[in-house]
Scaffold this motif. Structure first.
Motif, PDB file in Angstrom:
ATOM      1  N   LEU A   1       0.827  -1.207   0.000  1.00  0.00           N
ATOM      2  CA  LEU A   1       0.000   0.000   0.000  1.00  0.00           C
ATOM      3  C   LEU A   1       0.859   1.253   0.000  1.00  0.00           C
ATOM      4  O   LEU A   1       0.547   2.234  -0.696  1.00  0.00           O
ATOM      5  CB  LEU A   1      -0.926  -0.003   1.223  1.00  0.00           C
ATOM      6  N   LYS A   2       1.956   1.217   0.780  1.00  0.00           N
ATOM      7  CA  LYS A   2       2.861   2.375   0.806  1.00  0.00           C
ATOM      8  C   LYS A   2       3.471   2.610  -0.570  1.00  0.00           C
ATOM      9  O   LYS A   2       3.572   3.756  -1.030  1.00  0.00           O
ATOM     10  CB  LYS A   2       3.960   2.162   1.845  1.00  0.00           C
ATOM     11  N   LEU A   3       3.906   1.514  -1.223  1.00  0.00           N
ATOM     12  CA  LEU A   3       4.478   1.649  -2.563  1.00  0.00           C
ATOM     13  C   LEU A   3       3.448   2.204  -3.549  1.00  0.00           C
ATOM     14  O   LEU A   3       3.761   3.049  -4.385  1.00  0.00           O
ATOM     15  CB  LEU A   3       4.980   0.287  -3.055  1.00  0.00           C
TER      16      LEU A   3
ATOM     17  N   ALA B   1       3.668   5.692  -5.555  1.00  0.00           N
ATOM     18  CA  ALA B   1       3.521   5.770  -7.014  1.00  0.00           C
ATOM     19  C   ALA B   1       2.435   6.764  -7.397  1.00  0.00           C
ATOM     20  O   ALA B   1       2.586   7.552  -8.339  1.00  0.00           O
ATOM     21  CB  ALA B   1       3.200   4.378  -7.571  1.00  0.00           C
ATOM     22  N   GLN B   2       1.327   6.754  -6.650  1.00  0.00           N
ATOM     23  CA  GLN B   2       0.242   7.702  -6.935  1.00  0.00           C
ATOM     24  C   GLN B   2       0.678   9.134  -6.674  1.00  0.00           C
ATOM     25  O   GLN B   2       0.327  10.051  -7.415  1.00  0.00           O
ATOM     26  CB  GLN B   2      -0.984   7.350  -6.084  1.00  0.00           C
TER      27      GLN B   2
ATOM     28  N   GLY C   1       3.676  14.520 -11.161  1.00  0.00           N
ATOM     29  CA  GLY C   1       3.895  14.677 -12.601  1.00  0.00           C
ATOM     30  C   GLY C   1       2.768  15.443 -13.267  1.00  0.00           C
ATOM     31  O   GLY C   1       3.006  16.315 -14.110  1.00  0.00           O
ATOM     32  N   ILE C   2       1.529  15.146 -12.868  1.00  0.00           N
ATOM     33  CA  ILE C   2       0.377  15.857 -13.439  1.00  0.00           C
ATOM     34  C   ILE C   2       0.419  17.335 -13.051  1.00  0.00           C
ATOM     35  O   ILE C   2       0.149  18.223 -13.874  1.00  0.00           O
ATOM     36  CB  ILE C   2      -0.930  15.200 -12.965  1.00  0.00           C
ATOM     37  N   GLU C   3       0.755  17.624 -11.785  1.00  0.00           N
ATOM     38  CA  GLU C   3       0.834  19.016 -11.336  1.00  0.00           C
ATOM     39  C   GLU C   3       1.925  19.768 -12.095  1.00  0.00           C
ATOM     40  O   GLU C   3       1.738  20.930 -12.479  1.00  0.00           O
ATOM     41  CB  GLU C   3       1.102  19.047  -9.835  1.00  0.00           C
TER      42      GLU C   3
END
Length: 261
Positions: free
Chosen positions: A121-123, A127-128, A134-136
């Motif tokens: 979950l941490k990984l 990643a999210q 990247g989107i920002e």
């Protein structure tokens, strides 16, 4: 444990029917289970005496360790396994002792699974977060580009407005100049008509007077004025052919008169 119980437990653990049949037959040959079916001789609700026995049975049947942990935990909750051993091994699946080692093994496996789930979950969260970053960043880049394009567009609009204003002023000046030239041309044509009245019976031989020049005008000035009138009155320039003829005649006469001087 009899053959029916062994077969049911293997099926419940996810072992295929064919594999369950082969395993039960092998255990029967090895003397690890009894042949009797049904639950007539059971004194309690337990099928197995301890978790160790269950682990060994599933391992021998080819069930993976993670699935074994989940299955044994479920059997404990369902009351199919007596958690504590009876202290005496009746067959090779039963291990002496209270079964605390099995309990620790189950707890450790559960803790490991929890840690692994948390780690995954941490990984996934990391990643999210990177994806969001990247989107920002892409959004900020697009925003900067749009601002630059907007500023360039404003500059281009300002330049075009200035050019439009300059062109309008030039057009006004040209129109004014055209009107002045047209008025001047009209006056000049009227002057030509007045000086060269084709209906008059007598023509003056004073070339300077005909041209509206000073009597002291030089021959060069008179010739230049004649050339200008010939150009204006020429039929190719929408001039009057008769007027052009009279001006050309005077022009030729004047040139003849000046050859001797």
């Amino acid at each position: 444990m009899n053959t029916d119980q062994a077969f049911d437990l293997l099926k419940d653990a996810g072992v295929t029917e064919s594999s369950s049949i082969q395993t039960v037959r092998r255990w029967l040959r090895e003397g690890k289970i009894k042949y009797e079916g049904g639950n007539k001789n059971r004194k309690t609700g337990y099928i197995m005496d301890g978790t160790d026995q269950a682990f060994e049975m599933l391992k021998d049947a080819g069930v993976t360790e993670s699935n074994s942990v989940q299955t044994v935990s479920r059997w404990l909750r369902e009351g199919k396994i007596k958690y504590s051993g009876n202290g005496k091994r009746t067959n090779e699946y039963i291990i002496d002792g209270s079964g605390s080692a099995s309990k620790l093994a189950i707890n450790d496996s559960i803790d490991q699974n929890k840690d692994e789930i948390i780690h995954r979950l941490k990984l996934k969260i990391q990643a999210q977060e990177k994806h969001i970053e990247g989107i920002e960043e892409l959004h900020e880049t697009a925003k900067r580009i749009l601002i630059q394009q907007r500023d360039m567009f404003k500059k281009d609009v300002a330049i075009l407005k200035n050019e439009k204003s300059e062109l309008q002023n030039e057009a006004k000046d040209l129109l004014k100049e055209n009107i002045e030239l047209r008025n001047e041309l009209i006056k000049l044509k009227e002057n030509i008509r007045n000086n060269y009245n084709i209906d008059s019976t007598t023509q003056s031989n004073d070339y300077s007077e005909k041209l509206g020049l000073s009597k002291t005008a030089s021959n060069k000035e008179v010739l230049a004025e004649y050339k200008g009138l010939l150009k204006i009155s020429h039929p190719d320039h929408n001039g009057n052919a008769k007027v052009f003829h009279y001006i050309k005649t005077d022009y030729d006469n004047f040139r003849k008169s000046t050859k001797g001087t």
